[in-house]
Design a protein around this motif. Sequence first.
Motif, mmCIF file in Angstrom:
data_model
loop_
_atom_site.group_PDB
_atom_site.id
_atom_site.type_symbol
_atom_site.label_atom_id
_atom_site.label_comp_id
_atom_site.label_asym_id
_atom_site.label_seq_id
_atom_site.Cartn_x
_atom_site.Cartn_y
_atom_site.Cartn_z
ATOM 1 N N ASN A 231 0.843 -1.191 0.000
ATOM 2 C CA ASN A 231 0.000 0.000 0.000
ATOM 3 C C ASN A 231 0.883 1.247 0.000
ATOM 4 O O ASN A 231 2.002 1.224 0.501
ATOM 5 C CB ASN A 231 -0.904 0.042 1.235
ATOM 6 N N ALA A 232 0.369 2.313 -0.556
ATOM 7 C CA ALA A 232 1.090 3.587 -0.531
ATOM 8 C C ALA A 232 0.178 4.645 0.063
ATOM 9 O O ALA A 232 -0.955 4.811 -0.383
ATOM 10 C CB ALA A 232 1.507 3.988 -1.940
ATOM 11 N N THR A 233 0.656 5.312 1.089
ATOM 12 C CA THR A 233 -0.104 6.402 1.678
ATOM 13 C C THR A 233 0.741 7.670 1.632
ATOM 14 O O THR A 233 1.856 7.688 2.143
ATOM 15 C CB THR A 233 -0.482 6.088 3.139
ATOM 16 N N VAL A 234 0.197 8.669 1.000
ATOM 17 C CA VAL A 234 0.891 9.949 0.864
ATOM 18 C C VAL A 234 0.171 10.968 1.738
ATOM 19 O O VAL A 234 -1.059 11.061 1.705
ATOM 20 C CB VAL A 234 0.882 10.424 -0.601
ATOM 21 N N THR A 235 0.918 11.695 2.518
ATOM 22 C CA THR A 235 0.320 12.726 3.377
ATOM 23 C C THR A 235 0.987 14.064 3.072
ATOM 24 O O THR A 235 1.862 14.515 3.805
ATOM 25 C CB THR A 235 0.499 12.379 4.860
ATOM 26 N N PRO A 236 0.564 14.676 1.977
ATOM 27 C CA PRO A 236 1.210 15.938 1.587
ATOM 28 C C PRO A 236 0.837 17.078 2.525
ATOM 29 O O PRO A 236 -0.248 17.097 3.111
ATOM 30 C CB PRO A 236 0.645 16.187 0.182
ATOM 31 N N ALA A 237 1.766 17.994 2.665
ATOM 32 C CA ALA A 237 1.474 19.200 3.432
ATOM 33 C C ALA A 237 0.509 20.071 2.636
ATOM 34 O O ALA A 237 0.469 20.009 1.404
ATOM 35 C CB ALA A 237 2.763 19.959 3.722
ATOM 36 N N VAL A 238 -0.280 20.843 3.364
ATOM 37 C CA VAL A 238 -1.205 21.735 2.687
ATOM 38 C C VAL A 238 -0.419 22.746 1.859
ATOM 39 O O VAL A 238 0.669 23.171 2.235
ATOM 40 C CB VAL A 238 -2.103 22.450 3.714
ATOM 41 N N VAL A 239 -0.970 23.086 0.708
ATOM 42 C CA VAL A 239 -0.366 24.138 -0.117
ATOM 43 C C VAL A 239 -0.925 25.465 0.384
ATOM 44 O O VAL A 239 -2.119 25.727 0.272
ATOM 45 C CB VAL A 239 -0.712 23.939 -1.604
ATOM 46 N N ALA A 240 -0.079 26.246 0.982
ATOM 47 C CA ALA A 240 -0.533 27.492 1.601
ATOM 48 C C ALA A 240 -0.119 28.683 0.746
ATOM 49 O O ALA A 240 1.025 28.780 0.292
ATOM 50 C CB ALA A 240 0.047 27.630 2.998
ATOM 51 N N VAL A 241 -1.069 29.542 0.516
ATOM 52 C CA VAL A 241 -0.801 30.766 -0.233
ATOM 53 C C VAL A 241 -1.116 31.945 0.685
ATOM 54 O O VAL A 241 -2.201 32.008 1.269
ATOM 55 C CB VAL A 241 -1.674 30.864 -1.501
ATOM 56 N N ALA A 242 -0.155 32.817 0.839
ATOM 57 C CA ALA A 242 -0.361 33.971 1.698
ATOM 58 C C ALA A 242 -0.798 35.155 0.859
ATOM 59 O O ALA A 242 -0.116 35.544 -0.091
ATOM 60 C CB ALA A 242 0.923 34.307 2.452
ATOM 61 N N GLY A 243 -1.942 35.690 1.201
ATOM 62 C CA GLY A 243 -2.396 36.888 0.505
ATOM 63 C C GLY A 243 -1.847 38.125 1.200
ATOM 64 O O GLY A 243 -1.736 38.166 2.413
ATOM 65 N N ARG B 124 6.086 7.158 -4.993
ATOM 66 C CA ARG B 124 5.267 6.344 -4.088
ATOM 67 C C ARG B 124 4.689 5.204 -4.910
ATOM 68 O O ARG B 124 4.160 5.426 -6.009
ATOM 69 C CB ARG B 124 4.159 7.171 -3.455
ATOM 70 N N THR B 130 -3.633 -0.465 -1.877
ATOM 71 C CA THR B 130 -4.341 0.807 -1.976
ATOM 72 C C THR B 130 -3.351 1.967 -2.015
ATOM 73 O O THR B 130 -2.452 2.049 -1.184
ATOM 74 C CB THR B 130 -5.283 0.992 -0.776
ATOM 75 N N GLN B 132 -3.217 5.812 -1.456
ATOM 76 C CA GLN B 132 -4.080 6.807 -0.801
ATOM 77 C C GLN B 132 -3.343 8.111 -0.570
ATOM 78 O O GLN B 132 -2.193 8.117 -0.129
ATOM 79 C CB GLN B 132 -4.587 6.269 0.548
ATOM 80 N N THR B 134 -3.704 11.153 1.794
ATOM 81 C CA THR B 134 -4.365 11.638 3.001
ATOM 82 C C THR B 134 -4.113 13.130 3.101
ATOM 83 O O THR B 134 -2.987 13.567 3.373
ATOM 84 C CB THR B 134 -3.806 10.923 4.244
ATOM 85 N N GLY B 139 -6.247 21.142 5.031
ATOM 86 C CA GLY B 139 -6.846 21.116 3.709
ATOM 87 C C GLY B 139 -5.865 20.806 2.591
ATOM 88 O O GLY B 139 -4.689 20.529 2.821
ATOM 89 N N ILE B 140 -6.399 20.832 1.385
ATOM 90 C CA ILE B 140 -5.566 20.606 0.207
ATOM 91 C C ILE B 140 -4.746 21.861 -0.067
ATOM 92 O O ILE B 140 -3.557 21.806 -0.321
ATOM 93 C CB ILE B 140 -6.447 20.240 -0.999
ATOM 94 N N ASN B 142 -4.783 26.291 1.144
ATOM 95 C CA ASN B 142 -5.475 27.392 1.801
ATOM 96 C C ASN B 142 -4.829 28.716 1.412
ATOM 97 O O ASN B 142 -3.679 28.760 0.980
ATOM 98 C CB ASN B 142 -5.537 27.218 3.324
ATOM 99 N N ASN B 144 -4.264 32.304 3.073
ATOM 100 C CA ASN B 144 -4.431 33.026 4.331
ATOM 101 C C ASN B 144 -4.185 34.515 4.151
ATOM 102 O O ASN B 144 -3.648 34.945 3.129
ATOM 103 C CB ASN B 144 -3.544 32.430 5.431
#
Lengths: 293, 145
Positions: A231-243, B124, B130, B132, B134, B139-140, B142, B144
Amino acid sequence: MAIAVQTISAVARAVTTTTLTITKPTGLIVGDLMVAYMASNGTTSTRVWTILSGWTSIVNKTDVINATQKVSHVAMYKIADSGDVAASDFTFTCSTSDRLAGVIYRIDGSAVSAVVNDDNGPDSEAIIDDATPLFTLSSLTPTVASCLLLFLCAHSEGNSTSKTTSAQAIATSNPTWNEDFDNHNSTNLTIAGASAVRPETTATGNASYTSSGDATTDCALIIVAINPIVNATVTPAVVAVAGSLQAPVIVGGAIIASDIATATGSTPAPSVAQNKWRNSTKNSASFTNQAKS
Amino acid sequence: MASSLYGTFLLKGYDASAKINLASGGDTIKIALVTSTYTPNFDTHEFFDDITNEVVGTGYTAGGATLSTQTYTHDTTDDESVFDGADTTWAASTLTARGAIVYKSTGTDSTSPLIGFIDFATDRISDGGTFQITWAAEGIFNINY
């Protein structure tokens, strides 16, 4: 889904023939792993198993030589497709008519791309004359935890018609083996298989089993480590954009100070000339403004 | 490579003729997987037909998977607008992916605007299992303020 043996097809055997037909394992579905193991045995000639089209060879050993007997055994695998599911049986071919035996495993929870993690092909060359053979398997070292180990053996020689197999074991981190089949109801050639999920990724060390029925028995062994699914599980960091609002540059127009403008008012002190008025004659109605003194 | 929103997406957000409805029940948002050979160009890549080297593998359909339970909300605690969705999975898959493309699907690649690229940093691999993604708690993506 943990890797596991689901069903074993009926073990087929045939005497003096070149083909061996094995019934499709029950419950076979697309994506299942099929592992076939066949052996042949005789005293003369060369026996070469053919790898079926679409199948991948794991180990294919031809005529492992002993004083009187020769054993050829082969293990191959295939990921079942719709054609396999629709089939009723599979026919394997050996080059020389002789005693044949074979089986097909149905396994689920296996990897489907990198199926075989390791096998002891190079070490299964030797055939050992012993009822409790000890095989050197120093090269068998699974690299993935919880591989399914298939312990597949063939033994022959002597006139006993009932050479049972038992006590499968490896030297290091020996798992609890499940005996999947032990086909010993015909002459000379016996095949047997056991399986176990072994969590360790260390070398197995030597392997052994017991073959009953004769004091000396020609024994051959293949151990195959099958990879479990990955199995492969990817947990990417949120892509944050600063306005941000950039500081504007204003040209012209009024500049309004933000501070409160304070106006300070003052009333100047009056300047009063200091005069001296004198009524020198008294009662006079006139006054003289004399010069200041 | 690094994860980022496509510049053209940020432009569309304020272009009434090309805006993307990220809210729940809005436009169809898809997640596609790409190999390490794809190099994003955040300045010029605009539509899904600009994407090269999409993953090919068992259990993966070209164009990717639809993001379910999408939301676009205002997080007043962290002072940000948050786009999120349910974790994305490909069951019984055998594939190798290096990154994911987030985009609005119109059903036609040449009119499906890109939103963002997620870099997995390394390949990966799933093999019969599976795959996945996560999504992060924040969130995907944001924005700010």
